[in-house]
Motif scaffolding. Structure first.
Motif, mmCIF file in Angstrom:
data_model
loop_
_atom_site.group_PDB
_atom_site.id
_atom_site.type_symbol
_atom_site.label_atom_id
_atom_site.label_comp_id
_atom_site.label_asym_id
_atom_site.label_seq_id
_atom_site.Cartn_x
_atom_site.Cartn_y
_atom_site.Cartn_z
ATOM 1 N N LYS A 158 -9.584 8.367 -5.709
ATOM 2 C CA LYS A 158 -10.992 8.401 -5.314
ATOM 3 C C LYS A 158 -11.834 9.300 -6.230
ATOM 4 C CE LYS A 158 -11.723 8.310 -0.941
ATOM 5 N NZ LYS A 158 -11.834 8.680 0.459
ATOM 6 N N ASN A 163 -11.908 2.291 -7.206
ATOM 7 C CA ASN A 163 -10.890 2.677 -6.242
ATOM 8 C C ASN A 163 -10.938 1.838 -4.969
ATOM 9 O OD1 ASN A 163 -13.220 3.655 -5.169
ATOM 10 N ND2 ASN A 163 -12.488 5.733 -4.849
ATOM 11 N N LEU A 218 0.824 -1.208 0.000
ATOM 12 C CA LEU A 218 0.000 0.000 0.000
ATOM 13 C C LEU A 218 0.856 1.255 0.000
ATOM 14 C CD1 LEU A 218 -2.781 -0.883 2.574
ATOM 15 C CD2 LEU A 218 -2.881 -0.953 0.101
ATOM 16 N N CYS A 242 -0.080 7.213 1.646
ATOM 17 C CA CYS A 242 -1.271 8.071 1.710
ATOM 18 C C CYS A 242 -2.533 7.269 2.009
ATOM 19 C CB CYS A 242 -1.431 8.861 0.419
ATOM 20 S SG CYS A 242 -1.699 7.850 -1.043
ATOM 21 N N ASP A 243 -2.549 5.986 1.664
ATOM 22 C CA ASP A 243 -3.714 5.154 1.958
ATOM 23 C C ASP A 243 -3.671 4.597 3.373
ATOM 24 O OD1 ASP A 243 -5.001 5.441 -0.527
ATOM 25 O OD2 ASP A 243 -3.680 3.943 -1.418
ATOM 26 N N GLU A 272 -11.064 2.747 0.304
ATOM 27 C CA GLU A 272 -10.971 3.381 -1.003
ATOM 28 C C GLU A 272 -9.637 4.098 -1.094
ATOM 29 O OE1 GLU A 272 -14.298 5.956 -1.517
ATOM 30 O OE2 GLU A 272 -15.705 4.298 -1.712
ATOM 31 N N GLN A 273 -8.939 3.934 -2.219
ATOM 32 C CA GLN A 273 -7.651 4.583 -2.406
ATOM 33 C C GLN A 273 -7.850 6.086 -2.490
ATOM 34 O OE1 GLN A 273 -6.483 2.353 -5.918
ATOM 35 N NE2 GLN A 273 -4.774 1.524 -4.756
ATOM 36 N N SER A 274 -7.104 6.831 -1.688
ATOM 37 C CA SER A 274 -7.325 8.270 -1.602
ATOM 38 C C SER A 274 -6.877 9.024 -2.836
ATOM 39 C CB SER A 274 -6.633 8.832 -0.359
ATOM 40 O OG SER A 274 -5.246 8.594 -0.419
#
Length: 158
Positions: free
Chosen positions: A99, A105, A71, A74-75, A94-96
């Motif tokens: 998104k 995402n 990962l 930021c996630d 959800e991936q920032s």
């Protein structure tokens, strides 16, 4: 030629659009962009075994979690215990960074016992609590640089 270019050329030929909006537009590749190195499994093992004075255990847990899950930082920084499906041993979020740009995402990661040890349980049962309460981005980068140097790893990973 990419499909989008073919479509635009076909649209111009069939008078769907008057002119190709891509004419005169150029994209320059940044050859000076920073490249990050990848740690080998041996380097990851060395890093995990390395400790230093006044290390932040939350930064350590979060970075190890990133290493083994793949990962982005930021996630991981925004994960809460509400993202953990304890009954199915899954992490869902959800991936920032994407998104706002993509409907695809969502991420689901199966969690093994090693991940459970890094995640732990929420204090006082508060599922909205952040899993990895981290200091500022600058402080995290400083700690990671120190930790990587202390492990004797000379790669640029951050």
């Amino acid at each position: 030629m990419p499909d989008s270019k073919k479509m635009i050329l076909a649209a111009v030929e069939k008078d769907i659009i008057r002119k190709n909006p891509g004419i005169g537009v150029s994209i320059k590749k940044d050859y000076g962009q920073l490249k990050k190195d990848i740690l080998s499994q041996e380097e990851i093992t060395t890093l995990v075994a390395t400790h230093y004075d006044k290390e932040n255990p939350d930064i350590r847990r979060a970075f190890i979690f990133c290493l083994y899950c793949g990962l982005r930082w930021c996630d991981v920084k925004d994960l809460t215990y509400a993202n953990v499906d304890y009954s199915n041993k899954l992490l869902k979020f959800e991936q920032s960074e994407i998104k706002a740009h993509s409907a695809a995402n969502g991420v689901v990661i199966p969690l093994n016992d090693g991940f459970w040890a890094l995640i732990g349980q929420p204090k006082d049962g508060n599922r909205n609590q952040i899993i990895f309460p981290l200091p500022s981005h600058t402080m995290c980068l400083r700690a990671l640089r120190h930790w990587v140097a202390r492990a004797g790893i000379e790669k640029h990973i951050i």
